[in-house]
Structure formats: C-alpha cells, structure tokens
Design an enzyme around this catalytic site. Structure first.
Site, PDB file in Angstrom:
ATOM      1  N   SER A 193      -9.652  -6.412   7.118  1.00  0.00           N
ATOM      2  CA  SER A 193      -8.253  -6.240   7.542  1.00  0.00           C
ATOM      3  C   SER A 193      -8.276  -5.831   9.008  1.00  0.00           C
ATOM      4  O   SER A 193      -9.300  -5.347   9.510  1.00  0.00           O
ATOM      5  CB  SER A 193      -7.611  -5.115   6.711  1.00  0.00           C
ATOM      6  OG  SER A 193      -6.420  -4.655   7.323  1.00  0.00           O
TER       7      SER A 193
ATOM      8  N   GLY B  76     -10.555 -11.686  -6.832  1.00  0.00           N
ATOM      9  CA  GLY B  76      -9.125 -11.472  -6.597  1.00  0.00           C
ATOM     10  C   GLY B  76      -8.420 -12.793  -6.346  1.00  0.00           C
ATOM     11  O   GLY B  76      -7.521 -12.891  -5.514  1.00  0.00           O
TER      12      GLY B  76
ATOM     13  N   GLY C  80      -2.029 -14.394  -4.186  1.00  0.00           N
ATOM     14  CA  GLY C  80      -2.134 -13.937  -2.803  1.00  0.00           C
ATOM     15  C   GLY C  80      -3.167 -14.686  -1.972  1.00  0.00           C
ATOM     16  O   GLY C  80      -3.318 -15.909  -2.075  1.00  0.00           O
TER      17      GLY C  80
ATOM     18  N   LYS D  81     -11.838  -0.515   4.713  1.00  0.00           N
ATOM     19  CA  LYS D  81     -11.918  -1.766   5.491  1.00  0.00           C
ATOM     20  C   LYS D  81     -12.888  -1.622   6.670  1.00  0.00           C
ATOM     21  O   LYS D  81     -13.584  -2.574   7.020  1.00  0.00           O
ATOM     22  CB  LYS D  81     -10.518  -2.197   5.943  1.00  0.00           C
ATOM     23  CG  LYS D  81      -9.594  -2.562   4.773  1.00  0.00           C
ATOM     24  CD  LYS D  81     -10.180  -3.685   3.913  1.00  0.00           C
ATOM     25  CE  LYS D  81      -9.263  -4.137   2.799  1.00  0.00           C
ATOM     26  NZ  LYS D  81      -9.815  -5.269   2.011  1.00  0.00           N
TER      27      LYS D  81
ATOM     28  N   GLY E  56      -6.455 -14.585  -2.072  1.00  0.00           N
ATOM     29  CA  GLY E  56      -7.559 -15.167  -2.861  1.00  0.00           C
ATOM     30  C   GLY E  56      -7.176 -16.511  -3.438  1.00  0.00           C
ATOM     31  O   GLY E  56      -7.989 -17.449  -3.465  1.00  0.00           O
TER      32      GLY E  56
ATOM     33  N   TYR F 178      -7.553   3.462   2.689  1.00  0.00           N
ATOM     34  CA  TYR F 178      -7.568   1.989   2.809  1.00  0.00           C
ATOM     35  C   TYR F 178      -8.271   1.602   4.122  1.00  0.00           C
ATOM     36  O   TYR F 178      -9.130   0.730   4.155  1.00  0.00           O
ATOM     37  CB  TYR F 178      -6.129   1.465   2.780  1.00  0.00           C
ATOM     38  CG  TYR F 178      -6.004  -0.037   2.883  1.00  0.00           C
ATOM     39  CD1 TYR F 178      -6.238  -0.840   1.774  1.00  0.00           C
ATOM     40  CD2 TYR F 178      -5.667  -0.655   4.089  1.00  0.00           C
ATOM     41  CE1 TYR F 178      -6.130  -2.230   1.864  1.00  0.00           C
ATOM     42  CE2 TYR F 178      -5.552  -2.037   4.185  1.00  0.00           C
ATOM     43  CZ  TYR F 178      -5.781  -2.815   3.067  1.00  0.00           C
ATOM     44  OH  TYR F 178      -5.680  -4.181   3.159  1.00  0.00           O
TER      45      TYR F 178
HETATM   46  N1  LIG Z   1      -1.640  -8.776   2.404  1.00  0.00           N
HETATM   47  C1  LIG Z   1      -2.037  -8.158   3.501  1.00  0.00           C
HETATM   48  O1  LIG Z   1      -1.237  -7.698   4.325  1.00  0.00           O
HETATM   49  C2  LIG Z   1      -3.493  -8.055   3.801  1.00  0.00           C
HETATM   50  C3  LIG Z   1      -4.445  -8.075   2.806  1.00  0.00           C
HETATM   51  N2  LIG Z   1      -5.769  -7.913   3.119  1.00  0.00           N
HETATM   52  C4  LIG Z   1      -6.771  -7.933   2.072  1.00  0.00           C
HETATM   53  O2  LIG Z   1      -6.744  -9.181   1.413  1.00  0.00           O
HETATM   54  C5  LIG Z   1      -7.290  -9.038   0.113  1.00  0.00           C
HETATM   55  C6  LIG Z   1      -6.395  -9.737  -0.895  1.00  0.00           C
HETATM   56  O3  LIG Z   1      -5.186  -9.031  -1.015  1.00  0.00           O
HETATM   57  P1  LIG Z   1      -3.757  -9.721  -1.158  1.00  0.00           P
HETATM   58  O4  LIG Z   1      -3.900 -11.117  -1.566  1.00  0.00           O
HETATM   59  O5  LIG Z   1      -3.008  -9.403   0.045  1.00  0.00           O
HETATM   60  O6  LIG Z   1      -3.151  -8.824  -2.335  1.00  0.00           O
HETATM   61  P2  LIG Z   1      -2.703  -9.176  -3.807  1.00  0.00           P
HETATM   62  O7  LIG Z   1      -2.367  -7.864  -4.422  1.00  0.00           O
HETATM   63  O8  LIG Z   1      -1.681 -10.235  -3.812  1.00  0.00           O
HETATM   64  O9  LIG Z   1      -4.017  -9.780  -4.490  1.00  0.00           O
HETATM   65  C7  LIG Z   1      -5.127  -9.000  -4.830  1.00  0.00           C
HETATM   66  C8  LIG Z   1      -5.827  -9.629  -6.011  1.00  0.00           C
HETATM   67  O10 LIG Z   1      -6.975  -8.845  -6.291  1.00  0.00           O
HETATM   68  C9  LIG Z   1      -7.022  -8.624  -7.689  1.00  0.00           C
HETATM   69  N3  LIG Z   1      -7.744  -7.383  -7.969  1.00  0.00           N
HETATM   70  C10 LIG Z   1      -7.332  -6.118  -7.732  1.00  0.00           C
HETATM   71  N4  LIG Z   1      -8.231  -5.254  -8.185  1.00  0.00           N
HETATM   72  C11 LIG Z   1      -9.255  -5.982  -8.710  1.00  0.00           C
HETATM   73  C12 LIG Z   1     -10.473  -5.657  -9.330  1.00  0.00           C
HETATM   74  N5  LIG Z   1     -10.821  -4.388  -9.546  1.00  0.00           N
HETATM   75  N6  LIG Z   1     -11.283  -6.658  -9.725  1.00  0.00           N
HETATM   76  C13 LIG Z   1     -10.925  -7.947  -9.546  1.00  0.00           C
HETATM   77  N7  LIG Z   1      -9.765  -8.321  -9.007  1.00  0.00           N
HETATM   78  C14 LIG Z   1      -8.944  -7.348  -8.574  1.00  0.00           C
HETATM   79  C15 LIG Z   1      -5.567  -8.557  -8.122  1.00  0.00           C
HETATM   80  O11 LIG Z   1      -5.415  -8.764  -9.524  1.00  0.00           O
HETATM   81  C16 LIG Z   1      -4.962  -9.643  -7.273  1.00  0.00           C
HETATM   82  O12 LIG Z   1      -5.031 -10.889  -7.896  1.00  0.00           O
HETATM   83  C17 LIG Z   1      -7.453  -7.544  -0.117  1.00  0.00           C
HETATM   84  O13 LIG Z   1      -8.801  -7.181   0.081  1.00  0.00           O
HETATM   85  C18 LIG Z   1      -6.584  -6.926   0.966  1.00  0.00           C
HETATM   86  O14 LIG Z   1      -6.998  -5.642   1.323  1.00  0.00           O
HETATM   87  C19 LIG Z   1      -6.193  -7.758   4.412  1.00  0.00           C
HETATM   88  C20 LIG Z   1      -5.291  -7.734   5.434  1.00  0.00           C
HETATM   89  C21 LIG Z   1      -3.875  -7.906   5.218  1.00  0.00           C
HETATM   90  C1  LIG Z   2      -7.447  -7.705  17.890  1.00  0.00           C
HETATM   91  C2  LIG Z   2      -8.022  -6.331  17.931  1.00  0.00           C
HETATM   92  C3  LIG Z   2      -7.626  -5.484  16.803  1.00  0.00           C
HETATM   93  C4  LIG Z   2      -8.013  -4.035  17.038  1.00  0.00           C
HETATM   94  C5  LIG Z   2      -7.584  -3.167  15.935  1.00  0.00           C
HETATM   95  C6  LIG Z   2      -6.113  -2.941  15.910  1.00  0.00           C
HETATM   96  O1  LIG Z   2      -5.387  -3.502  16.662  1.00  0.00           O
HETATM   97  C7  LIG Z   2      -5.602  -2.035  14.960  1.00  0.00           C
HETATM   98  C8  LIG Z   2      -4.317  -1.840  14.967  1.00  0.00           C
HETATM   99  C9  LIG Z   2      -3.690  -0.886  14.100  1.00  0.00           C
HETATM  100  C10 LIG Z   2      -2.880   0.051  14.933  1.00  0.00           C
HETATM  101  O2  LIG Z   2      -3.601   1.179  15.220  1.00  0.00           O
HETATM  102  C11 LIG Z   2      -1.702   0.410  14.109  1.00  0.00           C
HETATM  103  C12 LIG Z   2      -1.649  -0.622  13.108  1.00  0.00           C
HETATM  104  O3  LIG Z   2      -0.762  -0.688  12.314  1.00  0.00           O
HETATM  105  C13 LIG Z   2      -2.742  -1.590  13.186  1.00  0.00           C
HETATM  106  C14 LIG Z   2      -3.352  -1.895  11.865  1.00  0.00           C
HETATM  107  C15 LIG Z   2      -2.483  -2.819  11.081  1.00  0.00           C
HETATM  108  C16 LIG Z   2      -3.128  -3.005   9.785  1.00  0.00           C
HETATM  109  C17 LIG Z   2      -2.508  -4.071   9.001  1.00  0.00           C
HETATM  110  C18 LIG Z   2      -3.209  -4.060   7.686  1.00  0.00           C
HETATM  111  C19 LIG Z   2      -2.564  -4.884   6.665  1.00  0.00           C
HETATM  112  C20 LIG Z   2      -3.359  -4.850   5.389  1.00  0.00           C
HETATM  113  O4  LIG Z   2      -4.570  -4.754   5.408  1.00  0.00           O
HETATM  114  O5  LIG Z   2      -2.742  -4.957   4.331  1.00  0.00           O
END
Ligand SMILES: NC(=O)C1=CN([C@@H]2O[C@H](COP(=O)(O)OP(=O)(O)OC[C@H]3O[C@@H](n4cnc5c(N)ncnc54)[C@H](O)[C@@H]3O)[C@@H](O)[C@H]2O)C=CC1
Ligand SMILES: CCCCCC(=O)/C=C/[C@H]1[C@H](O)CC(=O)[C@@H]1CCCCCCC(=O)O
Length: 258
Positions: A138, A12, A16, A155, A18, A151
C-alpha cells in the site's frame, strides 16, 4: 497470449483487487487458483468465471492465510491440479486497528507464510521452475497513514520483507523475482473499514480526516492496480521494485540508498 501455459495463485481473490488481478491473469491466458477465506463469494465468482473462461481455467480453494495447514494444502491442491505454480500474489488483507493482532496476522504473517510456501514449489534450487511473487502492500507501506498505525506497520513490513526476499532470492539463485505494489485508496470494501469506527477502535475520531484524505488523493478503480500488476509481472527486469499506483499515474518508487 502473454501468459498462456502459466499458472497463478492469488490470495484474497474473491473480490476487490484480488478479483481484478485474477481476471487480468485469466484474460491473458493464465490458469488461476483463487484462494479466499470467504467461501460463498469465492464459489460464486468461480461459477461466473467458469461461464467466461471454462471450468478448467480456475480453481477456488477456501483458505485462511492465517492457517499454515490450510495454506500448505491449498498450494498442494493447486500444484496437483495445474502441475506447477509460476506466479504467486499475496493480496489478502484487512484493516482493523481494534483487532490489531489479526491485522498483523493476516497482512504480514500471511504474506510471509504465502511467500515461503510458494517458494517451496517455485525455488529452482529445490526442483522448481522459478517464477514471480508479487505482494500487495500500500502507499501506507511507504509513508505514515494517520488513524491506522498497525495497518501502516504491516504494509511497511510487507515492503521490507519483499525487498529483502528479492535480494535473498537473487543472491541464493532461487530464480524467483519478488516485487510489490503500493496503491493509494482503491474502491473496495477495505476503505469502509478505514473509516468505520468499530474497525478504527481508539482512532475512531480520525474517520472524518481519512474521508478527507480520500477526497484529496482520489479513490481508484481496481483495474488501475491489476493493470500495474500485469506490467510488473511481464517486465522481467523488475526485481525488488515497488510500483506506486496513484491517481496521476503509476511509477516505480525510488528507495533512499543506504
Ligand atoms: N482498497 C484500498 O484502498 C487498498 C487496498 N490495498 C490492499 O489490497 C489488498 C486487497 O484488499 P481490497 O481488495 O482492497 O479489499 P477487500 O476487502 O475488497 O478484499 C480483501 C479480500 O481478502 C480476503 N481475506 C481477508 N482476510 C483473509 C484471510 N485471512 N485469508 C484469506 N483471505 C482473506 C477477503 O475475504 C476479501 O476477499 C489488501 O492487502 C489491502 O491492504 C492496498 C492499498 C489500497
Ligand atoms: C510516491 C511516494 C509515496 C510516499 C509515501 C506517501 O506518500 C505516503 C503518504 C501518506 C501520507 O503520509 C498521508 C497519507 O494518507 C498517505 C498514505 C495513504 C495510504 C492509502 C492507503 C490505502 C489503503 O491501503 O487502503
């Protein structure tokens, strides 16, 4: 430079988080294989990175983490090109409660697949040089996230798998550390999915509460996650750890002892 001579693979990687992780690895001297299903975005990124770092420092490999065949071939190509893999980041992920089976397939099965394939090359017991695997989970891997139960489940699965693999690797002598990052909301395309009625499916009514959660928690710049990634990568004492990245700072999560 801290990572001179090291080779990394990031899934990925086209945009973003990655992309930001790939760039911090490059800045610190590593060579990086960029894997992504988004071929056009990945190819454009590779061209831009060639201008900054030279064409020999990166490799873009179109790869869907849902495909065992594509993923295995991508590892093979990276190893043939760079000689070995030291750092592997399972980052690819989606948010889609409507097509929730795809979310499980990409977010959880993709991480298991990537980790097992990476281990085939890194495991000291099978001729590898050891290394580090960092999985992007996450905050939703540590607590409930209303509106995105699948989701959240994927995670939590990544957190459990990574911790278990860290213990498995240590007890088996693989020479590979496993860690994870648990960020809050980060400014990337995925947060649009978390508030998009089509992607939320039956939970579309929770789009507004999720927007409010984002206002309360804040939405971080991707650099906060890549800086945490580098910290976790370079600290050789960290194994089985979850680095929580939230607006007030980054801290290692204390799991309850059982
Ligand atoms: N943005 C956020 O708020 C948060 C994101 N994450 C995690 O971070 C990771 C990266 O996400 P972001 O950069 O935020 O999103 P994004 O949507 O900007 O990037 C995701 C990337 O993964 C690629 N991708 C999707 N499906 C795929 C597949 N089947 N095979 C290969 N590549 C694939 C997409 O083409 C894209 O380049 C994810 O695992 C997401 O769950 C975790 C916490 C917070
Ligand atoms: C530092 C300790 C963290 C313990 C876990 C926690 O605080 C979880 C919080 C969730 C709360 O129940 C409601 C929320 O919205 C929190 C989760 C937020 C998730 C953000 C995910 C973003 C993403 O993966 O794209």
């Amino acid at each position: 430079m801290a990572l001179e001579g090291r080779t990394a693979m990031v899934t990925g990687a086209a945009q973003g988080i990655g992309r930001s992780i790939s760039e911090i690895l490059l800045k610190n001297g590593a060579k990086v294989a960029l894997l992504d299903v988004a071929e056009a975005t990945g190819t454009t990124l590779k061209k831009s990175l060639d201008g900054q770092y030279g064409p020999e420092r990166t490799l873009f490999i179109p790869c869907d983490v849902q495909s065992q065949q594509q993923f295995k071939a991508a590892l093979q190509k990276a190893v043939e090109t760079f000689g070995h893999v030291d750092i592997f980041c399972n980052n690819a992920g989606i948010a889609n409660e409507n097509d929730w089976e795809k979310a499980v397939s990409v977010n959880l099965m993709g991480v298991v697949r990537g980790s097992y394939l990476a281990l085939e090359h890194m495991n000291k017991l099978s001729g590898g040089q050891g290394g580090v695997i960092i999985n992007i989970a996450s905050l939703a891997g540590l607590g409930p996230f209303p509106g995105a139960p699948v989701y959240t489940a994927t995670k939590h699965g990544v957190v459990g798998f990574t911790r278990s693999m860290a213990a498995t690797s240590k007890m088996s002598g693989y020479g590979v550390r496993f860690n994870m990052i648990c960020p809050t909301f980060v400014q990337t395309d995925i947060i649009n999915s978390l508030t998009c009625p089509a992607a939320l499916g039956q939970f579309a009514h929770l789009a507004d509460p999720t927007r409010k959660l984002m206002e309360q928690h804040g939405v971080l710049d991707v650099s906060r996650v890549s800086e945490g990634f580098l910290q976790l990568l370079l600290d050789e004492t960290k194994d089985g750890e979850a680095l929580v990245v939230v607006s007030k700072g980054s801290q290692y999560y204390t799991f309850p002892s059982l």
